[in-house]
Design a protein around this motif. Sequence first.
Motif, PDB file in Angstrom:
ATOM      1  N   VAL A 163      12.907 -15.517   2.178  1.00 47.60           N
ATOM      2  CA  VAL A 163      14.047 -15.158   1.334  1.00 47.60           C
ATOM      3  C   VAL A 163      13.849 -15.686  -0.082  1.00 47.60           C
ATOM      4  O   VAL A 163      14.211 -15.029  -1.065  1.00 47.60           O
ATOM      5  CB  VAL A 163      15.354 -15.708   1.941  1.00 47.60           C
ATOM      6  CG1 VAL A 163      16.499 -15.643   0.944  1.00 47.60           C
ATOM      7  CG2 VAL A 163      15.722 -14.924   3.198  1.00 47.60           C
ATOM      8  N   PRO A 215      23.995 -18.093  -0.579  1.00 48.47           N
ATOM      9  CA  PRO A 215      24.014 -17.284   0.648  1.00 48.47           C
ATOM     10  C   PRO A 215      25.450 -16.924   1.040  1.00 48.47           C
ATOM     11  O   PRO A 215      26.366 -17.745   0.951  1.00 48.47           O
ATOM     12  CB  PRO A 215      23.385 -18.210   1.699  1.00 48.47           C
ATOM     13  CG  PRO A 215      22.785 -19.349   0.923  1.00 48.47           C
ATOM     14  CD  PRO A 215      23.640 -19.481  -0.301  1.00 48.47           C
ATOM     15  N   VAL A 272      21.976 -14.056  -1.587  1.00 54.27           N
ATOM     16  CA  VAL A 272      21.409 -13.726  -0.278  1.00 54.27           C
ATOM     17  C   VAL A 272      22.556 -13.345   0.649  1.00 54.27           C
ATOM     18  O   VAL A 272      23.437 -14.168   0.927  1.00 54.27           O
ATOM     19  CB  VAL A 272      20.623 -14.907   0.315  1.00 54.27           C
ATOM     20  CG1 VAL A 272      19.943 -14.486   1.614  1.00 54.27           C
ATOM     21  CG2 VAL A 272      19.605 -15.434  -0.683  1.00 54.27           C
ATOM     22  N   VAL A 282      19.047 -10.315  -2.151  1.00 59.28           N
ATOM     23  CA  VAL A 282      18.229 -10.243  -0.948  1.00 59.28           C
ATOM     24  C   VAL A 282      19.171 -10.022   0.227  1.00 59.28           C
ATOM     25  O   VAL A 282      20.140 -10.764   0.406  1.00 59.28           O
ATOM     26  CB  VAL A 282      17.418 -11.533  -0.722  1.00 59.28           C
ATOM     27  CG1 VAL A 282      16.604 -11.432   0.566  1.00 59.28           C
ATOM     28  CG2 VAL A 282      16.512 -11.813  -1.911  1.00 59.28           C
TER      29      VAL A 282
END
Length: 519
Positions: A27, A118, A251, A282
């Motif tokens: 990642v 994230p 992410v 991502v």
Amino acid sequence: MSGNDHWTLDLKALGMQPAGDELARRVLTCRPPYALCVQGKWGSGKTSLMRYAMAKLGGEPLAVTLATQTKPTRELPKEIQQDWDELYEESAGFLIEQLASRLTSKIAKDELDPRVVPIWFNPWQHQQTEQPVVGLLQELQEQFTGLLKHRKEFADALQTSVEAALPLLDTLANALGALQGLPPVSGLSGYVENWRESKKRRDERNFRAIPDAQRLNLLFEEAVRRLLGANEKNTFVTGKGGELVVQRRLVIFIDDLDRCGEQQTVHLLEAIKLYLQTPYCVFVLGMDGAAARRAVEGVLGQGQEVAREYLEKLFQSTLHVPLPVQPEAFIVGLLKATGLTRSTTGLTYRELARRIEELVEPNPRKLKTFVSGLSAGWAIEGKSSEDFGFYLLLTYLRTVHPDVYRLLAYEPSYVGNLHEILADGSLPNTPTPVDYFLHRALRHAFDHLQGLKELPERPDTDLVVDELIERLDHLRGDRAFREQWTDEVFGTGEITAEIVQARATRLLRLGPPLLEEKT
């Protein structure tokens, strides 16, 4: 967590920690826009793997703050909170280490300014919406709003940037909804007190008037850039060979996509491809690849090859969830958590774990379910540890061959029929319908009765492979079942069907499962 079906961060017990570390590393080292598939079947540990990577990247667990609270209530059980905090504390060093390994020697570590955020999203919780991507945008708003309130490292400049980005997500959600003829959604942009309502209305009108995928993509890119406080100076640094390294990235972990209906699955995949591809994003999607292919095939009305190509264009990389390399150690942990000790079973943890490993597919969720059912049943029926090995085999039948178990529970005398068949795999001279049924159900236990020729012809090769894999799982377990039956029954000298029947009757005392009454 070993005692229930919750995901865990203890990947060592599953032998998956190298896979979790690699997922987090990939990642960080990929060049966005990037989409990565975490591929695994039901219960294989996809969620645990993705949660581990999220914590290692410095992610925050889901939380909610009530009006009467000053601190958020986090989703984590106490058993996991400590593991998450330990990974979180190490995340800053992990980010620097991974980025520095890709840079030129001219750039010092202290010049790096990484920011990785994230976000976790469960699309199956938004299946009531026509466009799951709207639920994703709302989740981004919710989680970034929480970060603004509770993360001290958000500097004033970044806070201002994030505040300005939140209404853009509202605008994008309404624009996407308008493409489907949906009414405007209510978001969290009211959190930004100084946002000018007139500009918001003007933006919404412009994007509804020009429903162009590229323009919507630019809007999302601008929103993400502001959420990360990203610019040319702090985002892109020169790596080895002149490659640009992105040190600020969003992410988005999307779990259980294969739980969604086919329409929702394809709509979300399309939205990611059309609207959400940015130089800062991502995507990590956990799913059963075969189920996703069938969803794409069904919605698009095309063949398997088209569906595969569709997914190949979406994902740049696939990480397959590994099978537990030490299932025995994992099973021992389950046994300790459920109270199946030597004093109650007559077997050591390792002896019992070895038997279970032979019987049950090395799937974390299936192992948990099996041990839990075994423990609950034995707590009710267990009288003597001498009966435990036999009860273990009955539990296998209840789990893997529920129809066989249901028949035996209804009429325990049929255990004698089963016993005779397991002796050598042959039918009696005058077989009954019960004999035929048991003979066919346990054909995998005998080389000459596998019955793979009976596999129906199907145009969908994925379904054929699924059925073959299921049969291979049964073959392994049924052979172990027969071997353990031989050791448990024949090995003790109890060779008569009558004795076996009497023994089973004691352990099947609960009677049959509830059946629908017929009038």
